[in-house]
Scaffold this motif. Structure first.
Motif, PDB file in Angstrom:
ATOM      1  N   PHE A 167      -7.486  -5.392   6.275  1.00 44.81           N
ATOM      2  CA  PHE A 167      -6.562  -5.459   7.154  1.00 44.81           C
ATOM      3  C   PHE A 167      -5.071  -4.976   6.816  1.00 44.81           C
ATOM      4  N   TYR A 168      -4.711  -3.973   7.362  1.00 46.15           N
ATOM      5  CA  TYR A 168      -3.318  -3.233   6.855  1.00 46.15           C
ATOM      6  C   TYR A 168      -2.391  -3.445   8.140  1.00 46.15           C
ATOM      7  N   PHE A 169      -1.055  -3.499   7.779  1.00 47.59           N
ATOM      8  CA  PHE A 169       0.124  -3.577   8.819  1.00 47.59           C
ATOM      9  C   PHE A 169       1.236  -2.574   8.268  1.00 47.59           C
ATOM     10  N   THR A 170       1.910  -1.900   9.264  1.00 47.91           N
ATOM     11  CA  THR A 170       3.075  -1.182   8.919  1.00 47.91           C
ATOM     12  C   THR A 170       4.117  -1.746   9.497  1.00 47.91           C
ATOM     13  N   THR A 173       3.790  -0.475   4.291  1.00 50.70           N
ATOM     14  CA  THR A 173       2.245  -0.875   4.704  1.00 50.70           C
ATOM     15  C   THR A 173       1.798  -1.598   3.594  1.00 50.70           C
ATOM     16  N   SER A 174       1.345  -2.739   4.425  1.00 49.89           N
ATOM     17  CA  SER A 174       0.793  -3.872   3.392  1.00 49.89           C
ATOM     18  C   SER A 174      -0.873  -4.164   3.754  1.00 49.89           C
ATOM     19  N   VAL A 175      -1.502  -4.635   2.580  1.00 54.10           N
ATOM     20  CA  VAL A 175      -2.717  -5.303   2.818  1.00 54.10           C
ATOM     21  C   VAL A 175      -2.639  -6.748   2.993  1.00 54.10           C
ATOM     22  N   ALA A 190       0.963  -1.336   0.089  1.00 54.11           N
ATOM     23  CA  ALA A 190       0.098   0.128  -0.020  1.00 54.11           C
ATOM     24  C   ALA A 190       0.832   1.070   0.022  1.00 54.11           C
ATOM     25  N   LYS A 191       2.099   1.286   0.718  1.00 54.95           N
ATOM     26  CA  LYS A 191       3.083   2.251   0.882  1.00 54.95           C
ATOM     27  C   LYS A 191       4.308   1.687   1.298  1.00 54.95           C
ATOM     28  N   HIS A 192       5.369   2.405   0.808  1.00 56.79           N
ATOM     29  CA  HIS A 192       6.807   1.972   1.273  1.00 56.79           C
ATOM     30  C   HIS A 192       7.671   3.238   0.948  1.00 56.79           C
ATOM     31  N   TRP A 193       8.469   3.469   2.238  1.00 57.21           N
ATOM     32  CA  TRP A 193       9.094   4.765   2.261  1.00 57.21           C
ATOM     33  C   TRP A 193      10.542   4.245   2.609  1.00 57.21           C
TER      34      TRP A 193
END
Length: 149
Positions: A115-118, A138-140, A83-86
Motif C-alpha cells: 500500500f502506497y500513499f502520496t 510517496t511512502s509504503v 518510495a519517492k520525494h520531490w
C-alpha cells in the motif's frame, strides 16, 4: 487521560483528498544551529548568529514536515518507507519566521501487494502567505512487524 480522536495509521484510513494540517511553527535558532551542525553546513548564512540568531535555514531542514502533518490526524502504525520525494524551493526560510504547512493526500493505491500513499504539501510564511517550499512524498506503509505491507 485525554481522548485521542486520531484515526489509526492504516490503509483503510488513508484516501485521496484527505487534508492534513495545518501545522504552525516558528523556525528557532537552536533548531537551525543543530541542523547546520548535523549536516556539516559551513556556509555562514546557514549558521545562526550567536547574538541575533539571524540566518536563513538550510533548505532541507524542514523536509520531514510530512510526519507532523500525518500525526495531526493519524496515530500508531509503523509509518512508511520513502518510495519517492520531490521538492520545489521557492523562498528561503529564515530563523524567527512563522511558518504554516498543510497538504493533501493525492494518491492512495496498492501495487505489487503493497500500500502506497502520496502526500503533497507546502509551507508558507504564516504572516504574508508567501510560498516557501512545495513538496510531495510517496511512502509504503509498514505492517506491525515493521515489514512493507
Amino acid at each position: 487521560m485525554s481522548d485521542d480522536g486520531r484515526l489509526l495509521m492504516c490503509a483503510e484510513n488513508l484516501h485521496e483528498g484527505m487534508r492534513r494540517g495545518p501545522i504552525h511553527y516558528v523556525v528557532m535558532p537552536e533548531q537551525a544551529r543543530a541542523f547546520a551542525n548535523a549536516v556539516g553546513a559551513q556556509s555562514p548564512e546557514f549558521i545562526p548568529d550567536a547574538k541575533t540568531g539571524d540566518a536563513i535555514v538550510s533548505p532541507t531542514m524542514r523536509l520531514q514536515d510530512y510526519a507532523l502533518l500525518i500525526a495531526t490526524r493519524l496515530k500508531g502504525g509503523r509509518g512508511g518507507v520513502h518510495a519517492k520525494h520531490w521538492c520545489e524551493f521557492h523562498e528561503p526560510m529564515r530563523v524567527g519566521q512563522a511558518v504554516k504547512t498543510e497538504g493533501t493526500i493525492t494518491a492512495a493505491f496498492r501495487r505489487r501487494g503493497k500500500f502506497y500513499f502520496t502526500l503533497e504539501y507546502e509551507s508558507r510564511d504564516a504572516v504574508t502567505d508567501q510560498l516557501l517550499v512545495r513538496q510531495a512524498i510517496t511512502s509504503v506503509l509498514l505492517n506491525d512487524r515493521g515489514e512493507m505491507r
